[in-house]
Design a protein around this motif. Structure first.
Motif, PDB file in Angstrom:
ATOM      1  N   SER A   2      19.826   5.828  18.842  1.00 40.20           N
ATOM      2  CA  SER A   2      19.304   6.747  17.847  1.00 40.20           C
ATOM      3  C   SER A   2      19.960   8.102  18.031  1.00 40.20           C
ATOM      4  O   SER A   2      19.762   8.758  19.044  1.00 40.20           O
ATOM      5  N   ALA A   3      20.773   8.475  17.072  1.00 41.56           N
ATOM      6  CA  ALA A   3      21.449   9.763  17.188  1.00 41.56           C
ATOM      7  C   ALA A   3      20.509  10.880  16.757  1.00 41.56           C
ATOM      8  O   ALA A   3      20.692  12.026  17.111  1.00 41.56           O
ATOM      9  N   ASN A   4      19.501  10.526  16.000  1.00 44.19           N
ATOM     10  CA  ASN A   4      18.619  11.545  15.444  1.00 44.19           C
ATOM     11  C   ASN A   4      17.184  11.309  15.859  1.00 44.19           C
ATOM     12  O   ASN A   4      16.760  10.190  16.036  1.00 44.19           O
ATOM     13  N   SER A   5      16.464  12.349  15.934  1.00 48.33           N
ATOM     14  CA  SER A   5      15.026  12.194  15.977  1.00 48.33           C
ATOM     15  C   SER A   5      14.547  12.381  14.544  1.00 48.33           C
ATOM     16  O   SER A   5      15.337  12.492  13.625  1.00 48.33           O
ATOM     17  N   THR A   6      13.236  12.428  14.373  1.00 52.35           N
ATOM     18  CA  THR A   6      12.754  12.637  13.016  1.00 52.35           C
ATOM     19  C   THR A   6      13.081  14.042  12.528  1.00 52.35           C
ATOM     20  O   THR A   6      13.022  14.320  11.349  1.00 52.35           O
ATOM     21  N   VAL A   8      15.574  16.492  11.431  1.00 53.01           N
ATOM     22  CA  VAL A   8      16.968  16.534  11.032  1.00 53.01           C
ATOM     23  C   VAL A   8      17.435  17.962  11.216  1.00 53.01           C
ATOM     24  O   VAL A   8      16.958  18.871  10.553  1.00 53.01           O
ATOM     25  N   THR A   9      18.356  18.147  12.159  1.00 56.00           N
ATOM     26  CA  THR A   9      18.722  19.511  12.522  1.00 56.00           C
ATOM     27  C   THR A   9      19.983  20.009  11.805  1.00 56.00           C
ATOM     28  O   THR A   9      20.218  21.192  11.735  1.00 56.00           O
ATOM     29  N   HIS A  10      20.764  19.081  11.301  1.00 56.88           N
ATOM     30  CA  HIS A  10      22.026  19.519  10.690  1.00 56.88           C
ATOM     31  C   HIS A  10      21.753  20.179   9.335  1.00 56.88           C
ATOM     32  O   HIS A  10      20.704  19.957   8.727  1.00 56.88           O
ATOM     33  N   PRO A  11      22.699  20.989   8.863  1.00 55.41           N
ATOM     34  CA  PRO A  11      22.483  21.656   7.581  1.00 55.41           C
ATOM     35  C   PRO A  11      22.445  20.641   6.441  1.00 55.41           C
ATOM     36  O   PRO A  11      23.005  19.555   6.560  1.00 55.41           O
ATOM     37  N   PRO A  12      21.779  20.980   5.329  1.00 50.92           N
ATOM     38  CA  PRO A  12      21.723  20.050   4.201  1.00 50.92           C
ATOM     39  C   PRO A  12      23.102  19.854   3.589  1.00 50.92           C
ATOM     40  O   PRO A  12      23.995  20.681   3.783  1.00 50.92           O
ATOM     41  N   ARG A  13      23.264  18.753   2.864  1.00 51.33           N
ATOM     42  CA  ARG A  13      24.558  18.485   2.243  1.00 51.33           C
ATOM     43  C   ARG A  13      24.874  19.569   1.211  1.00 51.33           C
ATOM     44  O   ARG A  13      24.009  20.019   0.471  1.00 51.33           O
ATOM     45  N   ARG A 504      26.923  11.655  14.204  1.00 49.79           N
ATOM     46  CA  ARG A 504      25.578  11.547  13.665  1.00 49.79           C
ATOM     47  C   ARG A 504      25.443  10.138  13.113  1.00 49.79           C
ATOM     48  O   ARG A 504      26.376   9.655  12.474  1.00 49.79           O
ATOM     49  N   ASP A 505      24.314   9.492  13.380  1.00 44.40           N
ATOM     50  CA  ASP A 505      24.181   8.098  12.974  1.00 44.40           C
ATOM     51  C   ASP A 505      24.357   7.941  11.458  1.00 44.40           C
ATOM     52  O   ASP A 505      23.529   8.424  10.687  1.00 44.40           O
ATOM     53  N   ALA A 508      21.467   6.011   9.425  1.00 45.39           N
ATOM     54  CA  ALA A 508      20.109   6.539   9.245  1.00 45.39           C
ATOM     55  C   ALA A 508      20.023   7.084   7.831  1.00 45.39           C
ATOM     56  O   ALA A 508      20.092   8.288   7.589  1.00 45.39           O
ATOM     57  N   PHE A 509      19.893   6.188   6.904  1.00 49.21           N
ATOM     58  CA  PHE A 509      20.066   6.589   5.513  1.00 49.21           C
ATOM     59  C   PHE A 509      19.432   5.560   4.610  1.00 49.21           C
ATOM     60  O   PHE A 509      19.559   4.355   4.837  1.00 49.21           O
TER      61      PHE A 509
END
Lengths: 529, 56
Positions: A2-6, A8-13, A504-505, A508-509
């Motif tokens: 799991s690259a992410n937890s719930t 989501v820290t990256h900036p939005p698209r 980033r996974d 997870a999409f």
């Protein structure tokens, strides 16, 4: 894993801010050098006015359907080409990287052509090319090394008059892309596309008043109906539409992924496709009016003129016309200015494909990806194409990247997405769920049969031609290394770029809207795995 | 210009530019859908939901 937890820290698209911005950016990408220098000559050589018939059929049965396929893929799976294809099927990520590699290679030489146009824009104020325009272009400007016999096929003798504009083009490209999708790409197109329409429109109107323009238009529009029974004419029409719309090598996938999820796709797509063709028709009128003028000045028929397509049309034939016409400086500035704008707005879309791909896979920020990529591509561009052997390299790489690379990419895309992984119904559902114009089931026939079949014929034909006789009479060893070598680079690059782990996974999409509606789909299950 | 060339010029302009004008008018009249399937508001929210479901 799991690259992410719930969280989501990256900036939005990133997003285009609205429909008009997206449409202008997509037009900027589609309308490129090919519209100005390729379409008029291709139409003239393939039946003149009669070419309109296969051209329009190709637009409706191949151009628009494959444009919709690109839009649907990018918008549904929300990423650059590698991420999108990975979300269709894990291993298909390599096809995405193949498209990225095509864009990388094309960007390197396309920038050089934009740089030439920039130089000629400056030269046009004084009509610096004089009377011997061919001699000026290859001799004085490009300082082409003599390529006959055993002469050098590659040198590092830099030509400053090419080098300086080329560096400027890369700096401008980096500046636009670093500013982001909305503040860079969209803003540049919102400024440049209206400017292009004005400049090119003025040029076309002016060209109609030249002596001999009528002869040019007669040559361009008089139909040769017998051409319609010639299979090669049909293939030329499909090829023109296909190359001109910038489809099937990641650009439209990338751009549509920057639209918000609740955004119209098909109706804006029609505007983009018809704008592209509308611009081509205008270019045909402008170019052939000017050629009619040249023919009259030289007291020959249009059929006897040479250099009606490609770089030679723009950088040899057109300067000759400008030298002889009244107010050639103004006309020249409009012509080369249009080339610069059309080329630049396409170049930024091509580089953005590569930038998006590496940003997403390697977790890079937009700025670092853009600058890193721009510097590497800029250096390759300068080393390869601002030297005395740049023109031959450009011609060869362009031929292989387009005629083999892009065509293969489109065929593979249709086969895997439509036939092997059966995603066409899902993608059609997606288009229809978000768009104001519905796509009928005819679309399956186009993207599943018409496009791959015609492109496969085209690909086989072109490969056989390349094997039968050396391209442009160049040295066969050179063609093996630079031409076929380009394909090897594309494939090896695609495989190597698939190997590293995603920062980033990517899985997870969940695609939205859910398909099939109301029930959990295979796509959703797969995305969760 | 010859008559056939003029006709083809007009046909080309009418079909292609007519297509462009028609598609612009259609888009102006139908700029966006009035109803969408549920969801689809925000990429980040969708990604967070997907991650949450998978982690569970």
């Amino acid at each position: 894993m799991s690259a992410n937890s719930t969280n989501v820290t990256h900036p939005p698209r990133e997003q285009f801010t609205g429909q008009v911005g997206f449409i202008l950016a997509a037009i900027g990408s589609a309308v490129g050098l090919g519209n100005i220098w390729r379409f008029p000559g291709v139409a003239y050589e393939n039946g003149g006015g009669a070419f309109l018939v296969p051209y329009l059929i190709a637009l409706l049965t191949a151009g628009i359907p494959i444009l919709f396929l690109d839009y649907a893929l990018g918008h549904r799976f929300r990423g650059g080409a590698p991420l999108v294809f990975r979300r269709v099927k894990k291993w298909l990520e390599t096809l995405g990287w193949f498209q990225v590699m095509i864009c990388f290679v094309i960007a390197i030489y396309y920038a050089a052509v934009v740089a030439w146009a920039l130089s000629f824009f400056v030269y046009s104020f004084t009509l610096r090319w004089g009377d011997d325009t061919a001699g000026f272009f290859v001799g004085e400007y490009l300082q082409l090394a003599d390529v006959g016999g055993a002469d050098p096929w590659f040198t590092l003798d830099f030509v400053p008059s090419v080098l300086i504009p080329l560096v400027l083009v890369w700096v401008a490209t980096i500046a636009v892309l670093a500013a982001g999708v909305a503040k860079g790409i969209q803003r540049a197109n919102v400024i440049f596309i209206p400017l292009l329409v004005l400049a090119f429109g003025a040029l076309v109107v002016y060209s109609l008043f030249l002596d001999g323009a009528v002869d040019g238009l007669n040559a361009f529009f008089t139909p040769d109906w017998s051409a319609l029974t010639d299979a090669d004419v049909w293939i030329a029409a499909y090829g023109q539409i296909f190359f001109s719309l910038s489809v099937a090598f990641g650009i439209m996938i990338t751009y549509s992924s920057y639209r918000r999820r609740r955004a119209n796709l098909t109706s804006p797509g029609l505007v983009v496709a018809f704008s592209n063709s509308g611009f081509e028709i205008l270019a045909g009128i402008g170019v052939f009016s000017a050629l009619g003028f040249l023919a009259q000045q030289q007291a020959v028929s249009i059929g006897e003129l040479e250099g009606l397509t490609g770089p030679i049309l723009s950088f040899v034939t057109f300067p000759a016309i400008l030298s002889q016409m009244p107010a050639g400086q103004i006309f020249g500035a409009l012509f080369f200015g249009s080339l610069v704008i059309a080329g630049f707005t396409s170049l930024i879309s091509i580089v953005q494909v590569v930038s998006a791909g590496i940003q997403e896979k390697f977790g890079l920020s937009r700025t670092s990806a853009t600058i890193g990529l721009g510097v590497v591509a800029g250096i390759l561009s300068v080393v390869g194409f601002s030297t005395t052997t740049g023109l031959i390299a450009l011609d060869t790489i362009d031929n292989w990247a387009n005629n083999i690379g892009i065509v293969a990419s489109a065929i593979l895309m249709c086969i895997f997405v439509v036939w092997v992984y059966r995603r066409a119904p899902e993608l059609r559902y997606h288009l229809n769920a978000v768009s104001t114009g519905a796509v009928g089931s005819w679309w399956y026939l186009c993207v599943g049969a018409v496009v791959p079949a015609i492109l496969a014929v085209m690909l086989v034909q072109r490969i056989l031609n390349l094997l039968a006789e050396p391209y442009e009479g160049y040295d066969t060893t050179y063609l093996l290394i630079v031409g076929w070598g380009t394909i090897v680079v594309l494939v090896v690059g695609a495989v190597l770029l698939t190997l590293p782990r995603w920062r980033r996974d990517p899985d997870a999409f969940t695609p939205w809207p859910q398909y099939p509606a109301l029930a959990e789909s295979a796509a959703t299950k797969e995305a969760r795995r | 210009m010859t008559l056939t060339a003029v006709i083809m010029l007009i046909v080309a302009l009418v079909v292609v530019w007519g297509g462009l004008i028609a598609s612009i008018m259609w888009l102006r009249k139908n700029p966006e859908r009035t109803a969408y399937p549920d969801g689809g508001f925000d990429d980040r929210q969708e990604e967070a939901d997907a991650a949450a479901r998978r982690d569970v």
